[in-house]
Write an enzyme that holds these catalytic residues in place. Structure first.
Site, PDB file in Angstrom:
ATOM      1  N   TYR A 199       0.823  -1.212   0.000  1.00  0.00           N
ATOM      2  CA  TYR A 199       0.000   0.000   0.000  1.00  0.00           C
ATOM      3  C   TYR A 199       0.865   1.274   0.000  1.00  0.00           C
ATOM      4  O   TYR A 199       1.821   1.382   0.779  1.00  0.00           O
ATOM      5  CB  TYR A 199      -0.957   0.045   1.218  1.00  0.00           C
ATOM      6  N   LYS A 208       6.153   9.438   2.578  1.00  0.00           N
ATOM      7  CA  LYS A 208       6.159   9.711   4.014  1.00  0.00           C
ATOM      8  C   LYS A 208       7.465   9.263   4.677  1.00  0.00           C
ATOM      9  O   LYS A 208       7.987   9.936   5.567  1.00  0.00           O
ATOM     10  CB  LYS A 208       4.956   9.053   4.690  1.00  0.00           C
ATOM     11  N   SER A 250      -3.797  13.528   7.717  1.00  0.00           N
ATOM     12  CA  SER A 250      -4.180  12.730   6.555  1.00  0.00           C
ATOM     13  C   SER A 250      -5.695  12.736   6.366  1.00  0.00           C
ATOM     14  O   SER A 250      -6.443  12.596   7.339  1.00  0.00           O
ATOM     15  CB  SER A 250      -3.694  11.299   6.743  1.00  0.00           C
ATOM     16  N   CYS A 252      -7.658  15.143   5.658  1.00  0.00           N
ATOM     17  CA  CYS A 252      -8.338  16.291   6.274  1.00  0.00           C
ATOM     18  C   CYS A 252      -8.362  17.503   5.361  1.00  0.00           C
ATOM     19  O   CYS A 252      -8.576  18.627   5.818  1.00  0.00           O
ATOM     20  CB  CYS A 252      -7.690  16.623   7.609  1.00  0.00           C
ATOM     21  N   ASP A 279       0.785  17.802  -0.342  1.00  0.00           N
ATOM     22  CA  ASP A 279       0.985  16.886   0.798  1.00  0.00           C
ATOM     23  C   ASP A 279       2.242  17.174   1.601  1.00  0.00           C
ATOM     24  O   ASP A 279       2.226  17.050   2.816  1.00  0.00           O
ATOM     25  CB  ASP A 279       1.021  15.438   0.282  1.00  0.00           C
ATOM     26  N   ARG A 369      -7.303   5.535  -3.662  1.00  0.00           N
ATOM     27  CA  ARG A 369      -6.445   6.665  -4.055  1.00  0.00           C
ATOM     28  C   ARG A 369      -6.256   6.736  -5.567  1.00  0.00           C
ATOM     29  O   ARG A 369      -6.420   5.754  -6.279  1.00  0.00           O
ATOM     30  CB  ARG A 369      -5.065   6.486  -3.402  1.00  0.00           C
TER      31      ARG A 369
END
Ligand code: GTP
Ligand code: SPV
Ligand code: MN
Length: 584
Positions: A199, A208, A250, A252, A279, A369
């Site tokens: 994922y 990230k 995340s 939001c 992001d 996504r």
């Protein structure tokens, strides 16, 4: 073996190959022919499905395993020599123990598979902001996503030259075994290791893992910042553009805010909004100001809720060369998700099962996504590829709070703004595994992404402020306050521009404010409501500060700070005491 000029890189690849035993090693050179061949291969094995190429040229569908649909925070670790360096918020494992465990898990994991070597650059190749990563992975899906999300290929190796200064990322799909899924970071070794997942946030290691967890650690040592922030520019009718960076947890609203379409009243006057990033922001100090770049090259956006009204720019960005993950496949070989528009009668759901709209189950996963190239976005900023970034006029924090946080308020000064960021809290979402809708503290939207002790991270924010002649003003917003019936009380999406306009006016000293216990609030009549079915009274309700709720919040923050056993900077504990006094 690959014939690479870089010795450190060759040596590492050899070591990994000896451990994981792939059948083949393939260097990703970034050429369209190679990427196209990989797409075809993925389609032949069912890893990807080709969508209708007339309606969605270059678009593909992928389904992850059912147990592998979001980031796994409880299986994400920061591996520093001492637990103290990782802090009380991160999961921690001692590095030698972690390597030992991982070596066991990776051993033989690529037998019968191909190991792809992906050289990638976070931000414009060779630019002052840029950092290089190499991801080794046995997943074509990862290669194709990294190809969209970052700048990939030989050009990166050319810039790297003989240098050993790159972030090593190793990923193996292995058995997608939840019990042995690990996302491990070794900040001192510039190393990331991820196993048993396929994922996005767990396996696209440039995102990230590198651009936030490792980069936040690098940024602290090197005097810059890596933040979970969108960057947008607002152009006024005179053609001047002012930039805002905003950190929301995340799912939001970062992608939505970054690409917003201004309400008609602003469009008619000639205002425009430009997206620089949705992001992640890397931020540096230059000439006493903060400058930000988006280190990514694409959007890994939440599909559900994206539609022609809420976010037409994101939707347009997904119309070509996009990979959709865990959405519904329709009978006519296109895609659908909840909130896109009328549901198709039937289709294949995100699990790969036959689905129809009356089954009463979601067709797309709530964290489904799209991976879309940034260049597809109609409102992508002219500065998107500017290697020097854009200057920030304001910093905005925000979260999902049904109560407590008002629509918007401004911090008294930088130090208080850092406190406001450290006090962020938000309802959890489907972007991470676990319960949804639970309020948790999420400082600067970095709770799952800070690569070192968060108390030191707060200190870093305070230190950065001291180096700025004229620090940007800091604000907090909440688009998610609910009314007495539990409905969102603010229209949100494009109408958030109305709040951004107050923020910019404040940043430029043009608007008034009312001092309150928590910061400066707008005068309700200063939020432009033209064209909205709302009254000044409604805005007053949205701006209401309930001291009892704030006292609860301060108590929860105090508990959160206490976890750091005295390491929270004195400036912030002082701010907390002052807040408590003001609201009592
Ligand atoms: P990550 O990619 O996980 O970091 O998420 P993000 O912060 O980019 O969130 P995104 O913009 O994708 O929005 C997540 C969800 O919030 C979507 O379902 C949106 O429809 C919804 N959303 C975004 N902005 C607003 C808003 O202003 N009001 C309301 N009510 N919902 C919003
Ligand atoms: C987030 O969860 O904040 C995301 C998606 O942006 S992921 O890449 O999975 O982290
Ligand atoms: Mn995110």
């Amino acid at each position: 073996m690959l014939n690479l000029k870089n010795e450190a890189l060759s040596k590492w690849i050899e070591e990994v190959a000896a451990l994981t035993c792939p059948d083949k090693i393939v260097l990703i050179d970034g050429s369209e022919e190679q990427v196209e061949a990989l797409r075809a291969e993925a389609c032949s094995t069912g890893e990807l499905e080709k969508l209708d190429q007339d309606k969605l040229p270059g678009c593909y569908l992928h389904r992850t395993a059912v147990n592998d649909v979001a980031r796994v925070e409880h299986r994400t670790f920061i591996c520093t020599p001492t637990k103290e360096e990782a802090g009380p918020i991160n999961n921690w494992m001692e590095p030698s123990e972690a390597y030992k465990m991982l070596n066991g898990l990776f051993a033989g994991s690529m037998k019968g598979r191909t190991m792809y070597v992906i050289p990638y650059s976070m931000s414009v190749v060779g630019s002052p902001f840029a950092k290089i990563g190499i991801e080794l992975t046995d997943s074509i899906y990862v290669v194709l996503n990294m190809h969209i999300m970052t700048r990939v290929g030989q050009k990166v190796l050319d810039v790297l030259g003989e240098s050993a200064d790159f972030i090593k990322g190793l990923h193996a799909r292995k058995d997608i075994d939840e019990e042995n899924r690990y996302i491990m970071h070794f900040p001192q070794d510039n190393t990331i290791m991820s196993v048993n997942s396929g994922y996005g946030g767990n396996v696209l290691l440039g995102k990230k893992c590198f651009a936030l967890r490792i980069a936040s650690y690098l940024g602290r040592n090197e005097g810059w910042m890596a933040e979970h922030m969108l960057i947008l520019g607002i152009e006024n009718p005179e053609g001047e553009v002012k930039y805002i960076a905003a950190a929301f947890p995340s799912a939001c609203g970062k992608t939505n805010l970054a690409m917003l379409i201004p309400p008609e009243i602003y469009r008619n006057k000639g205002y425009k909004v430009w997206c620089v990033g949705d992001d992640i922001a890397w931020i540096r100090i230059r000439d006493g100001k903060l400058w930000a770049v988006n280190p990514e090259n694409g959007f890994f956006g939440v599909a559900p809720g994206t539609n022609a009204k809420s976010n037409p720019n994101a939707l347009a960005a997904t119309m070509k060369n996009t990979i959709f993950t865990n959405v519904v496949k329709t009978e006519d070989n296109t895609v659908w998700w909840e909130g896109l528009g009328p549901a198709p009668e039937t289709g294949i759901d995100w699990k790969g099962n036959p689905w129809n709209k009356d089954m009463g189950i979601k067709g797309a996963h709530p964290n489904s996504r799209f991976t879309a190239p940034a260049e597809n976005c109609p409102c992508i900023s002219k500065e998107f590829n500017n290697p020097d970034g854009v200057p920030l006029s304001a910093i905005v924090f925000g979260g999902r709070r049904a109560k407590t946080a008002p629509l918007v308020y401004e911090a008294f000064d930088w130090q208080h703004g850092v406190f406001v960021g450290s006090a962020m809290a938000s309802e959890t979402t489907a972007a991470a595994s676990g319960a949804v809708g639970v309020v948790r503290r999420d400082p600067m939207a970095m709770l799952p992404f800070c690569g070192y002790n968060m108390a030191n991270y707060f200190q870093h924010w305070l230190d950065i402020g001291k180096k700025l002649e004229n620090p940007p003003k800091i604000f907090n917003v909440n688009w998610f306050r609910t009314d007495k019936d539990g409905h969102f009380a603010w229209p949100g999406f494009g109408d958030n521009m109305r709040v951004l306009m107050w923020i910019l006016d404040r940043a430029e000293g043009k608007a008034d404010a009312v001092e309150s216990a928590i910061g400066y609030l707008p005068k309700a009549e200063d939020i432009n409501l033209d064209g909205l079915d709302m009254t000044v009274e409604d805005v007053k309700n949205l701006l209401d500060v309930d001291n009892a709720l704030w006292a609860e919040d301060a108590a929860s923050l105090e508990e959160f700070y206490a976890k750091f056993e005295g390491k929270i900077p004195a400036e912030l504990t002082e701010e907390l005491e002052n807040l408590k006094k003001r609201i009592s």
